[in-house]
Design an enzyme around this catalytic site. Sequence first.
Site, PDB file in Angstrom:
ATOM      1  N   ASP A 168      -7.421   0.823   3.236  1.00  0.00           N
ATOM      2  CA  ASP A 168      -6.536   0.709   2.072  1.00  0.00           C
ATOM      3  C   ASP A 168      -5.191   0.100   2.425  1.00  0.00           C
ATOM      4  O   ASP A 168      -4.396  -0.202   1.531  1.00  0.00           O
ATOM      5  CB  ASP A 168      -6.300   2.100   1.457  1.00  0.00           C
ATOM      6  CG  ASP A 168      -7.594   2.769   1.026  1.00  0.00           C
ATOM      7  OD1 ASP A 168      -8.440   2.091   0.429  1.00  0.00           O
ATOM      8  OD2 ASP A 168      -7.749   3.973   1.298  1.00  0.00           O
ATOM      9  N   ASP A 193      -6.195   6.495   1.261  1.00  0.00           N
ATOM     10  CA  ASP A 193      -6.004   7.385   2.410  1.00  0.00           C
ATOM     11  C   ASP A 193      -6.487   6.796   3.717  1.00  0.00           C
ATOM     12  O   ASP A 193      -6.334   7.419   4.763  1.00  0.00           O
ATOM     13  CB  ASP A 193      -6.744   8.706   2.179  1.00  0.00           C
ATOM     14  CG  ASP A 193      -8.245   8.559   2.387  1.00  0.00           C
ATOM     15  OD1 ASP A 193      -8.811   7.561   1.908  1.00  0.00           O
ATOM     16  OD2 ASP A 193      -8.848   9.435   3.025  1.00  0.00           O
ATOM     17  N   CYS A 250      22.293  -5.675   0.283  1.00  0.00           N
ATOM     18  CA  CYS A 250      22.076  -5.592  -1.161  1.00  0.00           C
ATOM     19  C   CYS A 250      21.462  -6.889  -1.670  1.00  0.00           C
ATOM     20  O   CYS A 250      21.248  -7.840  -0.915  1.00  0.00           O
ATOM     21  CB  CYS A 250      23.388  -5.309  -1.897  1.00  0.00           C
ATOM     22  SG  CYS A 250      24.613  -6.612  -1.683  1.00  0.00           S
ATOM     23  N   ASP A 262      -8.302   4.711  -4.861  1.00  0.00           N
ATOM     24  CA  ASP A 262      -9.426   4.652  -3.937  1.00  0.00           C
ATOM     25  C   ASP A 262     -10.314   5.869  -4.198  1.00  0.00           C
ATOM     26  O   ASP A 262      -9.854   6.875  -4.743  1.00  0.00           O
ATOM     27  CB  ASP A 262      -8.911   4.663  -2.501  1.00  0.00           C
ATOM     28  CG  ASP A 262     -10.035   4.709  -1.490  1.00  0.00           C
ATOM     29  OD1 ASP A 262     -10.956   3.898  -1.603  1.00  0.00           O
ATOM     30  OD2 ASP A 262      -9.988   5.576  -0.593  1.00  0.00           O
ATOM     31  N   CYS A 266      23.177 -10.190  -0.919  1.00  0.00           N
ATOM     32  CA  CYS A 266      22.902 -10.769   0.393  1.00  0.00           C
ATOM     33  C   CYS A 266      21.675 -11.676   0.329  1.00  0.00           C
ATOM     34  O   CYS A 266      21.644 -12.754   0.938  1.00  0.00           O
ATOM     35  CB  CYS A 266      22.672  -9.669   1.425  1.00  0.00           C
ATOM     36  SG  CYS A 266      24.078  -8.569   1.676  1.00  0.00           S
TER      37      CYS A 266
END
Length: 756
Positions: free
Chosen positions: A648, A644, A21, A447, A24
């Site tokens: 990218d 895609d 968490c 994109d 930490c």
Amino acid sequence: MATNPQAAGSEEVLQVQGMTCAACVRRIEGALNKVPGVQEASVNLITEKATVRFDRSLATMAQLEQAIVKAGYGVVSAPAPAVDEPPTPQLSQLEASERTEHEQLKRDTVVAVLLAVPLLVLGMSHDTLIPGSDGPIGRAVQLLLATPLVFGPGRRFLRLAWLAAKHRAADMNTLVALGTLSAWTWSTVAVLMPQLFPHAEHGHRPHIFFEAVSVIAFVMAGKMLEARARRRLSDAVRGLVSRLPAEATRLRDGVESKVKVSALLPDDVVLVRPGERLPADGEVVSGRSAVDEAMLTGEGLPVEKQPGDFVFGGTVNAHGALTVKLTRTGAHTALSRIVQAVESAQGSRAPISRLADRVSGVFVPVVLGIALLTFAVWWALDPTAAGLANAVQHLVAVLVIACPCALGLATPAAVAVGTGRGAELGVLVKGGAVLESLSAVQTVLLDKTGTLTSGKPTLTEVVALGDEKALLRRIVSVERLSEHPVAKAVVLGAEARLGEVVPAAQGEFSSEPGAGVEADGLRIGTAAWLKQGGIDASPLEARAEELAARGRTPSFVGDVRTGTLLGLVAVMDAPLPEAKAAVEALKAMGLEVALVTGDRRRTAQAVADVLGITRIEAEVKPEGKAAVVEKVKGEGRVVAMVGDGVNDAPALAGADVGIAIGTGTDVAAATADVVLMRGGIAALPRAIGLARATLRNIRQNLFWAFIYNVAGIPLAAGALLPLFGLELSPVFASAAMSLSSVSVLTNALRLRRFGK
């Protein structure tokens, strides 16, 4: 004495194990910052990495690792590759450690669920649903189920809660440990030594509430969701590395030999045959071909290459053999730089703070204070043995009502239902942190190729100065002899218009890369290519310019035998039909939409005009896309990047939320936080809407979880007993706690109706 500036600026990345968490993160950063010589320490919860800048003359790596270990966490050593050696996808010590940890968490979660389900059934039946469940045998069975649950799967919470206490901190682990231990301790004593309770004097069995420890199973299920999301991050780099071939054909003194790519050096000459991937960056020495560079530029069409042109490792040689002199190898290639950009972007993400952890930092000390005060007051009022038992009973009731069953369920329950509903809708979301970030997105960077467009050119216009069908038949007969993607697009489009299949031309075929093709006296290509054949293309140049301004790629057509201009054809990677509606939906949600692409500005502008996008970033390389993301984030915006392709990947990793189109590359999907598996860009507004609905649900869950605590703690403490005669025994505290969990689960299940 002056400090070595190089030593003072040293930076190292350590892989940390055991974080759960935001508390930490703060604990490890605090431990590292206390080491003499450390200038800055930044810990990333998602990637589980600690980036430390320190003075090597004052601190060593061993001291940094020791500080993390003393804070209660583990450090995994993973040797870095040599400077000139490309990354390798082999299983490292780090990956093996991650796999072991994940398998352990999975086993513990399964065991916790198997123990918690019968425990809940027995504990909540109270001799009604299951006769004898509250009798001696039923209580003994509950003890036998609860004990391995607390000290088996629940041991991680006990250990981390102890570490938090040693550092004077409190987090979700503290809440889980306090609630489960108090419930288990009280109930165990009540089962094994009931004579210690005043109830025994009247023949009554003291109440037990072993079912409270079942919170361990719910919290661990949430941890499993986070662990699965983290494991997917490492797949991105392995996917990028797989773009390089394992071997290459090296030429020395005219002799070919197969060598490993890692053995290649600058100035080596390699032969790349059609269909092969280039092993490194270099300059074409001989040969002509078209190279698919979509992974780097996003451009859907292969780029013509001839002697003197530069090529990049990992790209694909479409047709024609190329001889290439290498200029950059290993870690210096464009692909390796993309790998480094992905790793850097992943490591620079800020840790996501959990609302429950932030609140628990104050909530736990307050609850402890109230519980101790309750005990002290009741014992002071009745210092007898019976008074002591009564004081202990109120103490445990306060701790049980504060047990974070609902708090532990609030986020994972909503995340589980939200991600499940997303999967039904074709939206893959990698964990609760992603949903939280996605719900807060303000700017969406899109994109172009493969995201807003299909990535495949299509025939869009035919301008004939005579019979159009006759012209199309002649064009198809010539273009059928070419392997170029544009030629294939023209053939498919023309035959669709004609409604017939046209055979290939029988005459000699010639092709000039970057210019055009010719067969049977028909020349197709640029104006300069036609001019070489004695054909004046000026009558149609204005129309060609107009088409180019609209994002088309025009090709002139002429007959070299008669020197006559016959017309022109144009192709385009057109926007997808659903793209415009998706952009409009995003705008309606109050989001800023921008186009980021490696394509030419004129092409990008044409697509943007069709879709109604006003902000455009064109002609950007992979590193440039990541820089655009950082620039927009620097404006104070929460950014989502949608793409895609491999090109990218750095931008997807650097954005607050990376979103990949499911039909794209595996690398983009592995790097991204969200994958649109169905519907393409049309699913994006739905994904953001789901994230917003899930975050609202989480906030509602947390509200109701704390309402039960706020209302129940005074009752459990007996504060209302003197005035109204109302108090809450441990058994009713346990029931109230369970009721809060039921309300949270019921609220979370409402997400199943999203989109219906």
